[in-house]
Design an enzyme around this catalytic site. Sequence first.
Site, PDB file in Angstrom:
ATOM      1  N   LEU A  67      -8.263  -0.736   8.868  1.00  0.00           N
ATOM      2  CA  LEU A  67      -8.493   0.639   8.238  1.00  0.00           C
ATOM      3  C   LEU A  67      -7.874   0.583   6.845  1.00  0.00           C
ATOM      4  O   LEU A  67      -7.029  -0.164   6.473  1.00  0.00           O
ATOM      5  CB  LEU A  67      -7.658   1.578   9.047  1.00  0.00           C
ATOM      6  CG  LEU A  67      -8.233   2.056  10.475  1.00  0.00           C
ATOM      7  CD1 LEU A  67      -7.187   3.069  11.116  1.00  0.00           C
ATOM      8  CD2 LEU A  67      -9.525   2.488  10.542  1.00  0.00           C
ATOM      9  N   ASP A  68      -8.426   1.127   5.993  1.00  0.00           N
ATOM     10  CA  ASP A  68      -8.182   1.373   4.464  1.00  0.00           C
ATOM     11  C   ASP A  68      -6.719   2.046   4.446  1.00  0.00           C
ATOM     12  O   ASP A  68      -6.051   2.632   5.329  1.00  0.00           O
ATOM     13  CB  ASP A  68      -9.027   2.402   3.776  1.00  0.00           C
ATOM     14  CG  ASP A  68     -10.359   1.957   3.484  1.00  0.00           C
ATOM     15  OD1 ASP A  68     -10.612   0.855   3.594  1.00  0.00           O
ATOM     16  OD2 ASP A  68     -11.090   2.978   3.118  1.00  0.00           O
ATOM     17  N   MET A  69      -5.860   1.418   3.618  1.00  0.00           N
ATOM     18  CA  MET A  69      -4.418   1.884   3.323  1.00  0.00           C
ATOM     19  C   MET A  69      -4.355   3.306   3.389  1.00  0.00           C
ATOM     20  O   MET A  69      -3.293   3.755   4.221  1.00  0.00           O
ATOM     21  CB  MET A  69      -3.912   1.396   2.041  1.00  0.00           C
ATOM     22  CG  MET A  69      -2.462   1.765   1.903  1.00  0.00           C
ATOM     23  SD  MET A  69      -1.998   1.333   0.065  1.00  0.00           S
ATOM     24  CE  MET A  69      -2.834   2.735  -0.839  1.00  0.00           C
TER      25      MET A  69
ATOM     26  N   THR B  75      -5.980   5.634   5.088  1.00  0.00           N
ATOM     27  CA  THR B  75      -6.723   6.033   6.266  1.00  0.00           C
ATOM     28  C   THR B  75      -5.678   6.162   7.470  1.00  0.00           C
ATOM     29  O   THR B  75      -5.173   4.979   7.533  1.00  0.00           O
ATOM     30  CB  THR B  75      -8.129   5.287   6.670  1.00  0.00           C
ATOM     31  OG1 THR B  75      -9.033   5.636   5.494  1.00  0.00           O
ATOM     32  CG2 THR B  75      -8.642   6.169   7.767  1.00  0.00           C
TER      33      THR B  75
END
Length: 516
Positions: free
Chosen positions: A361-363, A365
Amino acid sequence: MHYLKNQNDFIYDFGFKKGSQQVGKMFGVLVVQNTNTNEIGFLAAFSGKLADSNQHDYFVPPVFDLLDENNFFKAEEAKINALHNDYEVFLNSDEYKLTLAKLKEVEDKAKSDLKSHKQLEKEAKKQRDLKRKLAENTIEKSNFETLLKELAEESKSLSILYKKKRKYWNYQIEAAQKEVDYSLAKQSDFKEQLQQKSSSLQQRIFKNYRFLNAKGEVKDALTIFNPHQPPAGTGECAAPKLLQYAYLHNLKPIAMAEFWYGKSLKSQIRKHGEFYPACRSKCEPLLAHMLQGLEVEENPIEASLLGRKKIQLIFEDEYLAVILKPHELLSVPGKRTKFSVLTQLQELYPNASGPLLVHRLDMSTSGIMLMAKSDAIHKQLQAQFIQRKVKKTYQALLEGELQENEGEIQLPLRVDLDNRPHQMVCNKHGKPAHTKWKKIRVKAGKTLVEFYPITGRTHQLRVHAAHPLGLNCPILGDDLYGSPANRLYLHAYTLGFTHPVTNEKLVFKEPVDFVN
C-alpha cells in the site's frame, strides 16, 4: 495571483479562454528580508518561459538567459538547426529516395523471378513424372533409359538455371544495397554530428547555470548533478530562480511556495491555484545545494515516519497473516527510513522465509495487507493477485460532490520521469489502469466513495480520482494530486482471497476511521 489575474504586461490566457491551446504555468513566491534595512518583501518567478520570453519586469530573471541575443546559445542553436535542415533535405532528396526505391524494386523482381522459376520447376517435374509413367510400359527398355537421361538432364538444366538466376539477383541486390549503405552512412553521419553538437551545447549550457547558496558557494549544474547528466530544463523552474536572485541581492529567504495557475496539462494533474512542492528530478539536487547555509523546516514526510507507527494483527495461522497498516507508514524500507511494515513483520516472524509481503500500500494509505510465512505460500497468494482473483475494496473521501452514482475509469498510467513518484496519464507509454467505483454518500461538499480496482498500478486510485478525465475530485489530503490535510483519506477497506492450503474463501473487513 491577483497580479496574474489583472496584469496587462504580457499576453497569455493560461488556457482560460474557450478553445485556447495554451496551458497553465507554475509560479513561485519567495518572501525575503533585506539584510540592511530588515524590510520584508517578496519576489516572484515563473517556471520555463512565459509568453515566449524569459524576461518580465514583475518577475526575477533566469539564472542563465538562453534567449539573450548576446550569448552563445542562439548562434550554436542556429548551427544545429542548419545541420538539421540539411539532414531533412537529404532525407527528402530524390537521390536518397531513389536508392531505397531501387533496392526494393530489385528485391521484388528477384523474389518474383525466383518464385516463378520454382513454379516452373514444379510444373516441369509434374510433366517429367507423367512422361516417365506413360513410357514405362509402352516403349523399349533402351529407349526408356534414353528418356530417363533426357528427363534428368532437363531437371539438371533447370536447377543450374535457378542457381544462375539466384547468383545474378544476389549481385543486383548487392549493388543496390551498396548505394543504400552509402546513403545510410551519410544519414548516420548527420545523426552523429547532430548528437555531438547538441550534447556539446547542452554541456556548455549547464556550465553556465551557476547556482549560489546561502554560504556564498557557487556550483554549476554539471557539478551538482555529477556523475549524472542534468535533465533538460534544469535551472528553469521557479524555486532556483528565486533563491539565486535573493542571494545575488543580499536578500535573506524567509518562506517560499509554488502554485499552478491556469489550465492543467492533459497528462499531469495540476489544479488551478493549488500549491505544489518543487519537482524531484530537476529541483531537488539544486535545492540540496542552494539551501545550504539556511535554517529550514524539518522534512514533514521524514518527521511523520519518525513516529514509528505499529501494524495491527487481524488474523494469522501457520501459513499467513493479515494485518492493518496505519497511514504514513512505508510498506517496505525507503532510502531514508528503514522502519516499515516489512521490518516489523521480520521482527514478528524471524523464522519466516520468502519475501513476506504479498502486496503493498502507498505510504499514506491505511488498510488491510496480506503476508505469507513461506516462499511457497507467497507464490500461491501472489498468483491470485496476478490472476486478479483477490477482491479489494477501498473507501475514500473526495474533495467535491459527485453527480453520478457509479462508473468505471480507464486511464493508462506511467511514472512522471521528471517528478517521481508522481504518476501521469499517458496513452502512448502508460500501462492499462482500470477502476470501478460507487458513490456512498455526499455530505458537506465531500463525497464518500468505494473503489474497486481491477488493476493495481502505483497511485492508480489517487490519479483516477483527481484527473479531469477521471472523477475530477482529488482524494482529501492527497498532497501529490490535490491538497494537503491531516492525512490521506484513502483506506483499504476489505480484502478477499482463497486460502492456499485450506481452499477456504476468506474475506476481511476493517472499518475506516474517517467516514463518520
